[in-house]
Design a protein around this motif. Structure first.
Motif, PDB file in Angstrom:
ATOM      1  N   HIS A 148      -8.221  18.277   5.152  1.00  0.00           N
ATOM      2  CA  HIS A 148      -7.934  17.756   6.483  1.00  0.00           C
ATOM      3  C   HIS A 148      -7.012  18.694   7.266  1.00  0.00           C
ATOM      4  CE1 HIS A 148      -9.040  13.934   4.350  1.00  0.00           C
ATOM      5  NE2 HIS A 148      -9.860  13.926   5.391  1.00  0.00           N
TER       6      HIS A 148
ATOM      7  N   MET B  69       0.835  -1.190   0.000  1.00  0.00           N
ATOM      8  CA  MET B  69       0.000   0.000   0.000  1.00  0.00           C
ATOM      9  C   MET B  69       0.875   1.248   0.000  1.00  0.00           C
ATOM     10  SD  MET B  69      -3.189  -0.205   2.439  1.00  0.00           S
ATOM     11  CE  MET B  69      -4.680  -0.570   1.632  1.00  0.00           C
ATOM     12  N   ALA B  70       0.471   2.177  -0.785  1.00  0.00           N
ATOM     13  CA  ALA B  70       1.205   3.441  -0.862  1.00  0.00           C
ATOM     14  C   ALA B  70       0.708   4.387   0.228  1.00  0.00           C
ATOM     15  CB  ALA B  70       0.997   4.078  -2.232  1.00  0.00           C
ATOM     16  N   ILE B  71       1.606   5.211   0.723  1.00  0.00           N
ATOM     17  CA  ILE B  71       1.237   6.211   1.720  1.00  0.00           C
ATOM     18  C   ILE B  71       0.570   7.376   0.995  1.00  0.00           C
ATOM     19  CG2 ILE B  71       2.102   7.822   3.433  1.00  0.00           C
ATOM     20  CD1 ILE B  71       4.382   5.865   3.953  1.00  0.00           C
ATOM     21  N   LYS B  72      -0.641   7.722   1.437  1.00  0.00           N
ATOM     22  CA  LYS B  72      -1.388   8.796   0.784  1.00  0.00           C
ATOM     23  C   LYS B  72      -0.996  10.142   1.382  1.00  0.00           C
ATOM     24  CE  LYS B  72      -5.445   6.143  -0.461  1.00  0.00           C
ATOM     25  NZ  LYS B  72      -6.901   6.065  -0.396  1.00  0.00           N
ATOM     26  N   VAL B  73      -0.942  11.137   0.535  1.00  0.00           N
ATOM     27  CA  VAL B  73      -0.669  12.495   0.992  1.00  0.00           C
ATOM     28  C   VAL B  73      -1.944  13.042   1.616  1.00  0.00           C
ATOM     29  CG1 VAL B  73      -0.005  14.808   0.271  1.00  0.00           C
ATOM     30  CG2 VAL B  73       1.028  12.818  -0.827  1.00  0.00           C
ATOM     31  N   GLU B  74      -1.818  13.717   2.760  1.00  0.00           N
ATOM     32  CA  GLU B  74      -2.983  14.274   3.441  1.00  0.00           C
ATOM     33  C   GLU B  74      -3.613  15.373   2.591  1.00  0.00           C
ATOM     34  OE1 GLU B  74      -2.740  16.716   7.187  1.00  0.00           O
ATOM     35  OE2 GLU B  74      -3.485  14.823   7.981  1.00  0.00           O
ATOM     36  N   HIS B  75      -4.900  15.314   2.467  1.00  0.00           N
ATOM     37  CA  HIS B  75      -5.621  16.297   1.654  1.00  0.00           C
ATOM     38  C   HIS B  75      -5.642  17.651   2.369  1.00  0.00           C
ATOM     39  CE1 HIS B  75      -8.954  18.157  -0.555  1.00  0.00           C
ATOM     40  NE2 HIS B  75      -8.597  17.344  -1.540  1.00  0.00           N
TER      41      HIS B  75
END
Length: 55
Positions: free
Chosen positions: A10, A1-7
């Motif tokens: 948020h 799983m790739a680490i998602k950048v915080e939107h």
């Protein structure tokens, strides 16, 4: 799983939550301080003083 950048949404919501938390802590501190001063001065009484005036 790739680490998602915080939107960005948020980040803004976090800022508002922190701000609201600080305001609430300030309000609680103010009420606590006023209560401590009132208790130390002995302003509590079972019957509050009535206003003087003609009835």
């Amino acid at each position: 799983m790739a680490i998602k950048v915080e939107h960005e949404l948020h980040k803004r919501r976090l800022g508002r939550n922190i701000g609201l938390g600080l305001v609430l802590v300030g309000f609680v501190a103010l009420v606590f301080g006023l209560t401590v001063v009132k208790v130390e001065r002995g302003d509590f009484s079972a019957n509050p003083p009535r206003a003087e005036g003609g009835e």
